[in-house]
Write a protein that holds these residues in place. Structure first.
Motif, short mmCIF file in Angstrom:
data_model
loop_
_atom_site.label_atom_id
_atom_site.label_comp_id
_atom_site.label_asym_id
_atom_site.label_seq_id
_atom_site.Cartn_x
_atom_site.Cartn_y
_atom_site.Cartn_z
N GLY A 157 0.83 -1.20 0.00
CA GLY A 157 0.00 0.00 0.00
C GLY A 157 0.85 1.24 0.00
O GLY A 157 2.00 1.23 0.46
N SER A 158 0.28 2.34 -0.50
CA SER A 158 1.05 3.58 -0.61
C SER A 158 1.38 4.18 0.74
O SER A 158 2.36 4.93 0.86
N ARG A 159 0.59 3.89 1.78
CA ARG A 159 0.82 4.45 3.10
C ARG A 159 1.41 3.42 4.06
O ARG A 159 1.42 3.65 5.27
N GLU A 160 1.90 2.30 3.54
CA GLU A 160 2.48 1.27 4.40
C GLU A 160 3.79 1.77 5.00
O GLU A 160 4.61 2.39 4.32
N LEU A 161 3.97 1.49 6.28
CA LEU A 161 5.21 1.82 6.98
C LEU A 161 6.09 0.57 7.00
O LEU A 161 5.73 -0.44 7.59
N ALA A 162 7.24 0.64 6.33
CA ALA A 162 8.11 -0.54 6.21
C ALA A 162 9.55 -0.10 6.05
O ALA A 162 9.83 1.01 5.56
N TYR A 163 10.48 -0.98 6.46
CA TYR A 163 11.90 -0.69 6.28
C TYR A 163 12.69 -1.98 6.27
O TYR A 163 12.26 -3.02 6.80
N TYR A 164 13.88 -1.93 5.66
CA TYR A 164 14.90 -2.99 5.71
C TYR A 164 16.17 -2.34 6.25
O TYR A 164 16.65 -1.35 5.68
N LEU A 270 -11.02 8.33 -12.27
CA LEU A 270 -9.59 8.57 -12.49
C LEU A 270 -9.04 9.55 -11.46
O LEU A 270 -7.92 9.39 -10.96
N LEU A 271 -9.84 10.58 -11.15
CA LEU A 271 -9.41 11.52 -10.12
C LEU A 271 -9.34 10.85 -8.76
O LEU A 271 -8.36 11.02 -8.01
N GLY A 272 -10.37 10.06 -8.44
CA GLY A 272 -10.36 9.36 -7.15
C GLY A 272 -9.25 8.34 -7.05
O GLY A 272 -8.71 8.10 -5.96
N ARG A 273 -8.88 7.73 -8.18
CA ARG A 273 -7.80 6.75 -8.15
C ARG A 273 -6.48 7.41 -7.78
O ARG A 273 -5.67 6.83 -7.03
N GLN A 274 -6.26 8.61 -8.29
CA GLN A 274 -5.03 9.33 -7.93
C GLN A 274 -5.05 9.75 -6.47
O GLN A 274 -4.04 9.67 -5.77
N VAL A 275 -6.23 10.20 -6.00
CA VAL A 275 -6.34 10.61 -4.60
C VAL A 275 -6.14 9.41 -3.68
O VAL A 275 -5.56 9.53 -2.59
N ALA A 276 -6.60 8.22 -4.12
CA ALA A 276 -6.49 7.02 -3.29
C ALA A 276 -5.05 6.68 -2.95
O ALA A 276 -4.78 6.05 -1.92
N GLY A 277 -4.11 7.09 -3.81
CA GLY A 277 -2.71 6.80 -3.54
C GLY A 277 -2.12 7.61 -2.40
O GLY A 277 -1.01 7.31 -1.96
N SER A 278 -2.84 8.62 -1.93
CA SER A 278 -2.29 9.46 -0.87
C SER A 278 -3.11 9.43 0.41
O SER A 278 -2.84 10.19 1.33
N VAL A 279 -4.11 8.56 0.47
CA VAL A 279 -4.94 8.49 1.67
C VAL A 279 -4.94 7.07 2.22
O VAL A 279 -4.58 6.11 1.54
N GLU A 280 -5.34 6.98 3.47
CA GLU A 280 -5.45 5.69 4.15
C GLU A 280 -6.76 5.67 4.90
O GLU A 280 -7.06 6.60 5.66
N VAL A 281 -7.56 4.64 4.68
CA VAL A 281 -8.87 4.51 5.32
C VAL A 281 -8.85 3.26 6.19
O VAL A 281 -8.68 2.15 5.68
N TYR A 290 -3.17 -0.17 -8.55
CA TYR A 290 -3.96 -1.31 -8.10
C TYR A 290 -5.40 -1.21 -8.60
O TYR A 290 -6.03 -2.23 -8.88
N LEU A 291 -5.92 0.03 -8.67
CA LEU A 291 -7.32 0.25 -9.01
C LEU A 291 -7.50 0.24 -10.52
O LEU A 291 -7.78 1.25 -11.15
N ASP A 292 -7.34 -0.93 -11.09
CA ASP A 292 -7.47 -1.13 -12.52
C ASP A 292 -8.71 -1.99 -12.75
O ASP A 292 -8.70 -3.19 -12.48
N PRO A 293 -9.81 -1.39 -13.23
CA PRO A 293 -11.05 -2.17 -13.37
C PRO A 293 -10.89 -3.37 -14.29
O PRO A 293 -10.19 -3.31 -15.30
N THR A 294 -11.53 -4.44 -13.92
CA THR A 294 -11.56 -5.62 -14.79
C THR A 294 -12.27 -5.25 -16.08
O THR A 294 -13.40 -4.72 -16.04
N PRO A 295 -11.66 -5.48 -17.25
CA PRO A 295 -12.27 -5.04 -18.52
C PRO A 295 -13.70 -5.52 -18.70
O PRO A 295 -14.58 -4.76 -19.12
N ALA A 296 -13.96 -6.78 -18.36
CA ALA A 296 -15.31 -7.32 -18.56
C ALA A 296 -16.32 -6.59 -17.67
O ALA A 296 -17.42 -6.23 -18.11
N LEU A 297 -15.95 -6.35 -16.40
CA LEU A 297 -16.87 -5.67 -15.49
C LEU A 297 -17.05 -4.21 -15.88
O LEU A 297 -18.16 -3.66 -15.78
#
Length: 777
Positions: A157-164, A270-281, A290-297
């Motif tokens: 996730g874009s807001r995941e806290l991680a380190y090595y 498309l606007l919400g998809r960009q905003v989703a990369g900077s928020v955490e719910v 990640y938010l790539d709609p399934t073509p058939a749906l």
């Protein structure tokens, strides 16, 4: 070849929608805005399966846990990796300490090069936190120099806290699965777990409950401007079109709004998809990719929304007589019939009834029957609500001027009022049912840990080579610690290798030992025998005065352990067990430090139990910092009274995230619908003000027009929601119990959304009351 007449009629309706002047454009934009909000959420829903799949794949690809206890020899392609996960102010921080043992050691996903000893690479969100004033305490816990960033391929996730972090002192501390030597990342043999029927039921109901309000709002949005549209249709009849042609032209106008709504919805998505990369719910974040709609749906949404717009319009006009001099809807309409409206919820119950008692050991659920039954019950709300509103408002008595204006308006257009609140009624009904289902089955997925939180809230592992007393003193001196108890745990067998009998050995001061047993009296140098349950036959055999036992015995297939000989002291006395700080009853040998041979200390693993001083801010963070200062690999656990299944928790979190999105849609769509209704009544409102009606009276009448239908809608939603919840609980073989607190909370949230929308619509209402509203083009 000339197109069919129906196609030409639809095309004419499209032209009317886009060439109708300013009034037509406003109507088209309002319709498109309402449809677009629904389409955006539908596209988001179609993207969820892909997002969940990508998150799962990322998690699997970076997996470094190994439960293979067979030793792996150091080689050119091995990596020693330690799990040092931590928590900071309620947020999980994924941490790993790594030490490559050769040039071909496997690189973690998303990491370009191994960090050197004392350095670390971090996720963008963790770097942002460490650089902020709010991350000062966490910065003290991670005394490494930041030299790089983990890329998207190594994060879920874009807001995941991680380190090595890099180290050069892990080779001697391999202890799978916490410190392991690996040759690759990723799960080598992923296995597909069997799906729990009740969890599958939860997932299905969550999706239906979240999507139904969206469909209802889209159906309501394509009917914006109904009254003005009726006047236009009467004019078309006046110039020679027949009734069928007129209805098709009206469907063409709705189709234009739906098509433009698809464009708006795509833009919103498309606007919400960009905003989703900077928020955490609720602790969940995603990358925009990640938010790539399934073509058939996505294609299904693109086809279904315009088709639904045409069908809804044709169905709405089916019972309307459009004549050249007006629309017969303005006369007193015939009363709505109840019988067919009851068929929908009854059919839903009939579809769900065969599955009562299934789940867990009772078998699985038929997915199609579950989805169909829940949909019919929720659609039943939309069918019953217009009849309920019409029946109630037709019997309302006289009152003040504002009340009379509101009631008369509702009596003339009860269908329009019901359409406005249909969506929120469906959402509340579904939410009540889900809350009942979650509350009813929660006991199956939540277990009591047994921890007594009044005696300890945290547990700190003592580093190897550090005495328990010294570690306890450091923890006790930490800010926010009210009390600290140090104990050391070991294991003894009857032989050095492959013992047949074994028992626990607990080391601690007299005060510490009293946390696990009731002692007659105690001084340093004393020892005690603690008999366990009647089924424990090993302890009486081993804990006998003068008996020799072996601490840390070896077992076949393991590396050679310490195998330290220990003679049970002759002065050993019997003690009575009690629940310890983790809620368990111990057995075995209890020793004070004076009764332990000098060479036996390494056979014990020390633990410090902590009671926090809740009046100190960030008390738990100070304890974690103290543990990290003693040993970067120190394990710190926070006790909780209950522990929930990860799958159950993730489904519930998904419900909350989805509900937040649907509530936002509900509020926005209600506001658009309210503004459209006010715009249609602009001339009427201005006329009433011109005749001396007070603005406060008109504002109050608008409030009553909203409050009466929503009260009836919430009442109906509560009945349907409780009924659906009871059926779902019976299907899950759970006890039927109405969670009245949840029912009141859901209805309160629904009422709060409507109240907020009403307040937001007051400023436009006041502007519409100006004399300019009487002007006619």
């Amino acid at each position: 070849m000339r197109p069919p007449q129906s196609v030409r009629d639809l095309t004419m309706g499209l032209r009317f929608a886009v060439t109708g002047g300013r009034e037509g454009w406003v109507r088209l934009l309002l319709t498109a805005l309402g449809v677009g909000l629904g389409v955006a959420l539908l596209l988001l829903t179609t993207a969820l399966p892909h997002a969940l799949e990508v998150r799962h794949d990322r998690e699997q690809s970076r997996s470094d846990f190994t439960y293979d206890y067979k030793p792996v020899a150091p080689a050119d392609d091995t990596l020693v990796i330690a799990d040092v996960d931590t928590t900071y102010r309620g947020k999980d921080v994924r941490g790993r300490v790594v030490m490559p043992e050769g040039e071909r050691a496997p690189l973690p996903p998303g990491v370009a090069a191994f960090p050197a000893a004392g350095d670390m690479v971090v996720s963008p969100a963790l770097k942002e936190l460490l650089d902020s004033p709010g991350g000062a305490l966490l910065r003290d816990r991670l005394p490494y120099r930041i030299t790089g960033t983990i890329t998207e391929s190594g994060l879920i996730g874009s807001r995941e806290l991680a380190y090595y972090a890099g180290s050069d002192a892990l080779a001697d501390r391999v202890n799978p699965p916490y410190v392991a030597r690996i040759t690759r990342f990723g799960t080598p043999n992923p296995t597909k777990e069997s799906t729990d029927p009740v969890l599958l039921l939860l997932v299905l109901v969550v999706f239906v409950v979240l999507l139904m309000p969206v469909a209802v709002f889209i159906a309501a949005a394509v009917r914006f401007g109904g009254e003005r549209r009726d006047r236009r249709l009467a004019a078309l009849r006046l110039v020679g079109s027949d009734s069928r042609m007129t209805r098709r032209i009206a469907a063409g106008e709705a189709l234009a709004g739906a098509l433009l709504g698809l464009v708006f919805g795509t833009g919103f998505f498309l606007l919400g998809r960009q905003v989703a990369g900077s928020v955490e719910v609720l602790g969940v974040s995603v990358f925009p990719s990640y938010l790539d709609p399934t073509p058939a749906l996505a294609a299904l949404v693109a086809v279904a929304v315009p088709a639904a717009a045409v069908l809804v319009t044709l169905l709405a006009l089916r019972g309307v007589v459009i004549e050249p001099l007006g629309v017969m809807r303005t006369a007193r309409p015939s009363r709505r019939r109840l019988w067919w409206r009851l068929l929908l919820p009854l059919a839903g119950l009939a579809m769900l009834y065969p599955m009562i008692g299934q789940g867990h050991d009772g078998g699985g659920f038929n997915e199609y029957l579950v989805v169909g039954g829940v949909m019919l019950l929720l659609i039943g709300v939309t069918a019953l609500l217009p009849w309920v509103v019409e029946s109630v408002v037709g019997r309302l008595g006289p009152g003040g001027v504002a009340w009379q204006l509101a009631v008369r308006r509702l009596q003339l257009s009860s269908g329009t009022a019901a359409r406005m609140v249909n969506g929120i009624a469906v959402a509340v009904a579904g939410a009540i049912a889900l809350q009942m289902l979650f509350a009813g089955v929660q006991g199956d997925y939540t277990k009591t840990t047994g921890y007594d939180l009044t005696r300890a809230q945290m547990r700190v592992s003592v580093p190897t080579g550090t005495s328990v007393d010294r570690a306890t003193a450091k923890v006790r001196a930490t800010a926010g610690v009210g009390r600290a108890v140090g104990l050391a745990d070991g294991y003894a067998g009857d032989t050095r290798r492959d013992p047949e009998h074994g028992t626990e050995v607990t080391l601690g001061s007299c005060a510490a030992l009293r946390e696990v047993a009731v002692l007659p009296s105690c001084h340093d140098g004393d020892s005690f025998a603690l008999l366990g349950s009647p089924g424990d036959t090993d302890t009486p055999k081993l804990v006998r005065a003068g008996r020799t036992v072996y601490l840390d015995p070896s077992y076949q297939g393991e590396a050679r352990n310490l195998e330290i000989a220990l003679t049970v002291p002759h002065g050993v006395r019997q003690a009575r067990t009690r629940h310890d700080l983790t809620g368990t009853e111990r057995a075995g040998l209890l020793l004070t430090p004076g009764a332990l041979p000098a060479n036996a200390a390494p056979a014990f693993q020390g633990v410090v139990y902590v009671v926090l001083d809740r009046t100190v801010t960030d008390a738990a963070e100070h304890v974690r910092n103290t543990a990290a200062a003693m040993d970067p690999l120190a394990s710190v656990d926070t006790f909780a009274a209950t522990e929930s299944s990860k799958k159950f928790t993730s489904i519930r979190t998904g419900l909350f995230v989805g509900a937040a999105c649907v509530l936002a849609l509900i509020g926005a769509s209600l506001l658009v619908s309210q503004l459209e209704q006010l715009r249609e009544r602009r001339k009427l409102l201005s006329s009433l003000v011109a005749f001396g009606t007070r603005r406060r009276t008109l504002s109050l009448s608008v409030l009553w027009q909203t409050a009466i239908p929503i009260a009836l809608g919430l009442l109906l939603a509560s009945v349907v929601g409780v009924t659906l919840g009871a059926v779902l609980l019976r299907m899950s073989a759970a006890t039927v119990r109405v969670d009245w607190a949840s029912v009141l909370a859901m209805t309160g949230i629904g009422a709060g959304v409507v109240l907020a929308v009403t307040l937001l619509s007051l400023p436009p209402l006041l502007r519409l009351m100006r004399p300019e509203g009487l002007r006619t083009e």
